[in-house]
Design a protein around this motif. Structure first.
Motif, PDB file in Angstrom:
ATOM      1  N   LEU A 178       0.826  -1.189   0.000  1.00  0.00           N
ATOM      2  CA  LEU A 178       0.000   0.000   0.000  1.00  0.00           C
ATOM      3  C   LEU A 178       0.869   1.250   0.000  1.00  0.00           C
ATOM      4  O   LEU A 178       1.955   1.256   0.564  1.00  0.00           O
ATOM      5  N   THR A 179       0.350   2.280  -0.654  1.00  0.00           N
ATOM      6  CA  THR A 179       1.055   3.554  -0.717  1.00  0.00           C
ATOM      7  C   THR A 179       0.120   4.670  -0.275  1.00  0.00           C
ATOM      8  O   THR A 179      -1.067   4.657  -0.597  1.00  0.00           O
ATOM      9  N   CYS A 180       0.672   5.617   0.437  1.00  0.00           N
ATOM     10  CA  CYS A 180      -0.095   6.783   0.889  1.00  0.00           C
ATOM     11  C   CYS A 180       0.713   8.034   0.557  1.00  0.00           C
ATOM     12  O   CYS A 180       1.879   8.134   0.938  1.00  0.00           O
ATOM     13  N   VAL A 181       0.076   8.949  -0.136  1.00  0.00           N
ATOM     14  CA  VAL A 181       0.741  10.185  -0.528  1.00  0.00           C
ATOM     15  C   VAL A 181      -0.010  11.382   0.045  1.00  0.00           C
ATOM     16  O   VAL A 181      -1.246  11.414   0.024  1.00  0.00           O
ATOM     17  N   VAL A 182       0.752  12.325   0.544  1.00  0.00           N
ATOM     18  CA  VAL A 182       0.196  13.614   0.967  1.00  0.00           C
ATOM     19  C   VAL A 182       0.682  14.634  -0.055  1.00  0.00           C
ATOM     20  O   VAL A 182       1.810  15.125   0.046  1.00  0.00           O
TER      21      VAL A 182
END
Length: 121
Positions: free
Chosen positions: A20-24
């Motif tokens: 999983l990847t999370c970008v702000v």
């Protein structure tokens, strides 16, 4: 408003792996701790893993040794590498980021919309 965007969920067989990847995105003054949480259908949201800006990690006992979280501070990006997935880990996985938006802001917690992970038996 600070956006938090997760991706990488999907279907996987028991014992499989997902990342999983999370970008702000956007210009953020500072991101402090980030974390992954999950919420199985009909149940409460629970902690999976957290990581400080210095890279110190904390994991739920149930995922220790199978999940690894990491972050790229230059890219405001958080990762969750999951292996040995179990059917009971089917859930919506959420990213959380404690961020300071600009010079005039205080730290606030921001949540993404979540990404579905389904583990088949």
């Amino acid at each position: 408003q600070v956006q938090v965007v997760e991706s990488g969920g999907g279907f996987v067989q028991a014992g499989g792996s997902l990342r999983l990847t999370c970008v702000v995105p956007g210009s953020i003054r500072r991101i402090n701790a980030m974390g992954w949480y999950r919420q199985p259908q009909g149940k409460q949201r629970e902690l999976v893993a957290t990581i400080t800006s210095a890279g110190n990690t904390n994991y739920a006992d149930s995922v220790k040794g199978r999940f690894t979280t990491s972050r790229d501070n230059a890219k405001n990006t958080l990762y969750l590498q999951m292996s040995g997935l179990k059917p009971e880990e089917t859930a919506v996985y959420y990213c959380n980021a404690e961020a300071v938006r600009d010079y005039y802001s205080f730290p606030m917690a921001y949540w993404g919309q979540g990404t579905q992970v389904t583990v088949s038996s």
